[in-house]
Design an enzyme around this catalytic site. Structure first.
Site, PDB file in Angstrom:
ATOM      1  NE  ARG A  33      26.906 -69.964 -28.267  1.00 43.80           N
ATOM      2  CZ  ARG A  33      27.993 -70.849 -28.833  1.00 43.80           C
ATOM      3  NH1 ARG A  33      27.661 -71.875 -29.187  1.00 43.80           N
ATOM      4  NH2 ARG A  33      29.261 -70.300 -29.121  1.00 43.80           N
ATOM      5  CE  LYS A  77       9.312 -60.767 -16.719  1.00 44.02           C
ATOM      6  NZ  LYS A  77       8.985 -59.786 -15.833  1.00 44.02           N
ATOM      7  CD  GLU A 102       4.555 -62.215  -6.795  1.00 47.23           C
ATOM      8  OE1 GLU A 102       3.675 -61.283  -7.315  1.00 47.23           O
ATOM      9  OE2 GLU A 102       5.960 -61.910  -6.644  1.00 47.23           O
ATOM     10  CE  LYS A 136       4.536 -65.160 -14.928  1.00 43.66           C
ATOM     11  NZ  LYS A 136       5.446 -65.169 -13.947  1.00 43.66           N
ATOM     12  CD  GLU A 139       8.179 -56.861 -17.967  1.00 43.52           C
ATOM     13  OE1 GLU A 139       8.272 -58.032 -17.256  1.00 43.52           O
ATOM     14  OE2 GLU A 139       8.449 -55.733 -17.265  1.00 43.52           O
ATOM     15  NE  ARG A 152       6.214 -62.031 -18.208  1.00 50.76           N
ATOM     16  CZ  ARG A 152       7.068 -63.156 -18.549  1.00 50.76           C
ATOM     17  NH1 ARG A 152       7.099 -63.440 -19.541  1.00 50.76           N
ATOM     18  NH2 ARG A 152       7.234 -63.948 -17.285  1.00 50.76           N
ATOM     19  CG  ASN A 191       6.979 -56.518 -13.213  1.00 49.50           C
ATOM     20  OD1 ASN A 191       7.206 -57.495 -12.440  1.00 49.50           O
ATOM     21  ND2 ASN A 191       7.639 -56.123 -14.475  1.00 49.50           N
ATOM     22  CG  HIS A 251       7.149 -57.316  -8.628  1.00 45.25           C
ATOM     23  ND1 HIS A 251       5.970 -57.273  -8.314  1.00 45.25           N
ATOM     24  CD2 HIS A 251       7.651 -58.353  -8.741  1.00 45.25           C
ATOM     25  CE1 HIS A 251       5.562 -58.456  -8.231  1.00 45.25           C
ATOM     26  NE2 HIS A 251       6.684 -59.385  -8.573  1.00 45.25           N
ATOM     27  CG  HIS A 311      12.224 -55.923  -7.536  1.00 45.04           C
ATOM     28  ND1 HIS A 311      12.198 -55.939  -8.758  1.00 45.04           N
ATOM     29  CD2 HIS A 311      11.776 -57.251  -7.046  1.00 45.04           C
ATOM     30  CE1 HIS A 311      11.475 -57.190  -9.250  1.00 45.04           C
ATOM     31  NE2 HIS A 311      11.338 -57.977  -8.110  1.00 45.04           N
ATOM     32  CG  HIS A 369       9.868 -61.775  -4.584  1.00 48.32           C
ATOM     33  ND1 HIS A 369      10.426 -60.740  -5.030  1.00 48.32           N
ATOM     34  CD2 HIS A 369       8.813 -62.184  -5.128  1.00 48.32           C
ATOM     35  CE1 HIS A 369       9.920 -60.435  -6.057  1.00 48.32           C
ATOM     36  NE2 HIS A 369       8.688 -61.067  -6.191  1.00 48.32           N
TER      37      HIS A 369
HETATM   38  P1  NAD Z   1      12.529 -69.307  -2.260  1.00 51.29           P
HETATM   39  O1  NAD Z   1      12.858 -70.184  -3.452  1.00 51.29           O
HETATM   40  O2  NAD Z   1      13.470 -68.801  -1.305  1.00 51.29           O
HETATM   41  O3  NAD Z   1      11.616 -70.264  -1.078  1.00 51.29           O
HETATM   42  C1  NAD Z   1      11.449 -69.976  -0.067  1.00 51.29           C
HETATM   43  C2  NAD Z   1      11.940 -70.838   1.103  1.00 51.29           C
HETATM   44  O4  NAD Z   1      11.017 -72.309   1.266  1.00 51.29           O
HETATM   45  C3  NAD Z   1      13.222 -71.422   0.823  1.00 51.29           C
HETATM   46  O5  NAD Z   1      14.082 -71.530   2.173  1.00 51.29           O
HETATM   47  C4  NAD Z   1      13.146 -72.721   0.286  1.00 51.29           C
HETATM   48  O6  NAD Z   1      14.141 -73.721   0.502  1.00 51.29           O
HETATM   49  C5  NAD Z   1      11.891 -73.194   1.123  1.00 51.29           C
HETATM   50  N1  NAD Z   1      11.137 -74.100   0.545  1.00 51.29           N
HETATM   51  C6  NAD Z   1      10.873 -74.371  -0.924  1.00 51.29           C
HETATM   52  N2  NAD Z   1      10.008 -75.268  -0.919  1.00 51.29           N
HETATM   53  C7  NAD Z   1       9.633 -75.812   0.315  1.00 51.29           C
HETATM   54  C8  NAD Z   1       8.757 -76.961   0.608  1.00 51.29           C
HETATM   55  N3  NAD Z   1       8.067 -77.481  -0.277  1.00 51.29           N
HETATM   56  N4  NAD Z   1       8.726 -77.141   2.055  1.00 51.29           N
HETATM   57  C9  NAD Z   1       9.607 -76.556   2.735  1.00 51.29           C
HETATM   58  N5  NAD Z   1      10.382 -75.511   2.651  1.00 51.29           N
HETATM   59  C10 NAD Z   1      10.439 -75.360   1.172  1.00 51.29           C
HETATM   60  O7  NAD Z   1      11.484 -68.204  -2.445  1.00 51.29           O
HETATM   61  P2  NAD Z   1      10.088 -68.310  -3.243  1.00 51.29           P
HETATM   62  O8  NAD Z   1       9.376 -67.311  -2.566  1.00 51.29           O
HETATM   63  O9  NAD Z   1       9.680 -69.505  -3.813  1.00 51.29           O
HETATM   64  O10 NAD Z   1      10.643 -67.429  -4.536  1.00 51.29           O
HETATM   65  C11 NAD Z   1      11.275 -65.968  -4.162  1.00 51.29           C
HETATM   66  C12 NAD Z   1      11.910 -65.900  -5.746  1.00 51.29           C
HETATM   67  O11 NAD Z   1      11.410 -65.775  -6.844  1.00 51.29           O
HETATM   68  C13 NAD Z   1      12.694 -64.378  -5.648  1.00 51.29           C
HETATM   69  O12 NAD Z   1      13.962 -64.666  -5.810  1.00 51.29           O
HETATM   70  C14 NAD Z   1      12.041 -63.581  -6.789  1.00 51.29           C
HETATM   71  O13 NAD Z   1      12.767 -62.602  -7.242  1.00 51.29           O
HETATM   72  C15 NAD Z   1      11.632 -64.917  -7.482  1.00 51.29           C
HETATM   73  N6  NAD Z   1      10.458 -64.455  -8.454  1.00 51.29           N
HETATM   74  C16 NAD Z   1      10.675 -64.764  -9.994  1.00 51.29           C
HETATM   75  C17 NAD Z   1       9.609 -64.654 -10.585  1.00 51.29           C
HETATM   76  C18 NAD Z   1       9.638 -64.986 -12.158  1.00 51.29           C
HETATM   77  O14 NAD Z   1       8.742 -64.610 -13.081  1.00 51.29           O
HETATM   78  N7  NAD Z   1      10.683 -65.630 -12.650  1.00 51.29           N
HETATM   79  C19 NAD Z   1       8.459 -64.278 -10.286  1.00 51.29           C
HETATM   80  C20 NAD Z   1       8.135 -64.080  -8.640  1.00 51.29           C
HETATM   81  C21 NAD Z   1       9.338 -64.168  -8.062  1.00 51.29           C
HETATM   82  N1  GLY Z   2       6.567 -62.271 -12.141  1.00 51.39           N
HETATM   83  C1  GLY Z   2       6.463 -60.993 -13.479  1.00 51.39           C
HETATM   84  C2  GLY Z   2       6.592 -61.640 -14.591  1.00 51.39           C
HETATM   85  O1  GLY Z   2       6.760 -62.897 -14.830  1.00 51.39           O
HETATM   86  O2  GLY Z   2       6.493 -61.021 -15.659  1.00 51.39           O
END
Ligand code: NAD
Ligand code: GLY
Length: 364
Positions: free
Chosen positions: A124, A146, A188, A230, A240, A244, A248, A251, A255, A268
């Site tokens: 938890r 998130k 972003e 942010k 949100e 917040r 998006n 998005h 999405h 993404h």
């Molecule tokens: P990712 O985590 O898939 O990373 C992109 C690629 O780069 C992967 O292949 C990873 O292994 C590689 N990588 C990571 N760091 C590296 C480095 N330093 N050197 C070489 N390769 C590296 O993608 P992302 O763009 O980081 O994140 C996208 C994800 O984040 C999506 O799932 C999206 O939904 C999520 N997201 C979440 C929020 C949130 O608020 N939680 C906000 C925006 C996006």
């Molecule tokens: N990436 C959208 C949020 O964090 O709210």
């Protein structure tokens, strides 16, 4: 480059935490130790990031007397699911991790979102630290709590709000990031300029080539200013219920592209870039955004080699996928739209026909 290190705070009363941004931070045990409750931590990473940065982080912690247990997951958006999440639980239980063991997520947004969700669920809630290694995760996903996995019917549909104890954004890790991933992260960054920071948008228009060329000072500034935006938004609306949702922008459409094409097909950030242009098109059709503003937005994305047209899936398919959006309320689609560069609103005024026309115009 240590002099570039800067610290911001996400102000959330007892859940407040620092974001450290700078160079050589993976070597800074002093930034992590105050947040560890035990002399043991698990590090969740993936098969791409672990060979690059796991040893560096482990040796920093182990020199400081912290034993570390790595959990290495397969790499890719297509693995952001229950099956992979269970691998984390298997490892946590198999190695007798306790509720006060800290989970450190070392990687991009996929690892951060999955690691955070695992931490939120395990017993938890176990303490959680974000060490983001992509531009996208440093400017967005590691901040704000998130956490989620994807469902075949919708992206990030299963998750929790769960804040980290600290975010350590070492911009040196971006040295190894593939160009395509860097550009996806810039989508972003541009988002913050568009929704609430017009001066930052103008700064990006002046500096985006330096950002893409990984100029360290420009990168650090972009990460810092994005995180400052942010942190403000999250502090005002953690769960949100209002502002917040503006984060998006693009998005809902983006999405739909990611889910419709299959996770991992488009990055993404690429889907968000195209989605932002669809939102701009719709804002223009509503008379809220003038043609010059749409052109400025499109030009900036084009300079980043990001898509300005969505996948041609047909408006009906987009609409079907968009019905799962988390902003849908009482069955009605609400979209983030623009009333100018630096001014975004959440609105349900656009009718289905106008939304479909905007999709058709931008997704050919
Ligand atoms: P990712 O985590 O898939 O990373 C992109 C690629 O780069 C992967 O292949 C990873 O292994 C590689 N990588 C990571 N760091 C590296 C480095 N330093 N050197 C070489 N390769 C590296 O993608 P992302 O763009 O980081 O994140 C996208 C994800 O984040 C999506 O799932 C999206 O939904 C999520 N997201 C979440 C929020 C949130 O608020 N939680 C906000 C925006 C996006
Ligand atoms: N990436 C959208 C949020 O964090 O709210």
């Amino acid at each position: 480059m240590q002099n570039l290190t800067q610290t911001l705070t996400v102000s959330l009363a007892e859940r407040s935490y620092p974001i450290h941004i700078g160079s050589a931070l993976l070597a800074r045990a002093d930034l992590l130790l105050p947040h560890l409750k035990q002399k043991k931590a698990v590090i969740v990473s993936n098969t791409t990031v672990a060979p690059l940065y796991l040893d560096r982080l482990r040796s920093t912690l182990e020199k400081a007397g912290i034993s570390t247990l790595p959990i290495i997951l397969p790499d890719g958006e297509q693995y952001k699911n229950w099956e992979t999440l269970n691998l984390v639980f298997d490892a946590l239980l198999g190695t007798h991790c306790e509720r006060s063991t800290t989970l450190i997520a070392l990687g991009g947004g996929v690892i951060g979102d999955m690691g955070g969700f695992a931490a939120a669920c395990y017993q938890r809630g176990m303490p959680f630290i974000q060490v983001p290694t992509t531009l996208l995760s440093q400017v967005d996903s590691s901040v704000g709590g998130k956490t989620a996995i994807n469902h075949p019917l919708g992206k990030n549909m299963i998750g929790a709000f769960y804040q980290p104890q600290v975010v350590l954004a070492d911009i040196d890790t971006l040295d190894t990031l593939p160009d395509r991933e860097l550009r996806a992260g810039v989508a972003e960054v541009i988002k913050y300029g568009l929704i609430r920071d017009p001066a930052f948008f103008a700064w990006l228009e002046a500096n985006v080539e330096k950002l893409l060329a990984r100029d360290k000072e420009v990168l650090a500034y972009a990460v810092h200013r994005s995180c400052a935006n942010k942190a403000d938004v999250v502090a005002a609306d953690e769960r949100e219920t209002g502002e917040r949702a503006l984060l998006n922008l693009g998005h809902t459409f983006g999405h739909a592209i990611e889910t419709g094409l299959g996770y991992g097909e488009w990055l993404h950030g690429e889907a968000i870039a195209a989605g932002t242009l669809i939102a701009a098109e719709l804002s223009w059709r509503l008379g809220w955004l003038d043609v010059d503003a749409v052109e400025r937005i499109e030009n900036l994305f084009v300079r980043c080699d990001l898509p300005v047209h969505g996948a041609p899936m047909g408006a009906a398919r987009y609409m079907e996928l968009m019905r799962h959006d988390k902003k849908v309320q009482d069955g009605k689609l609400r979209l983030v739209l623009l009333k100018g560069i630096g001014s975004a609103v959440v609105s349900d005024v656009a009718g289905e026909a106008m939304i479909a026309a905007s999709i058709e115009a931008r997704c050919t």
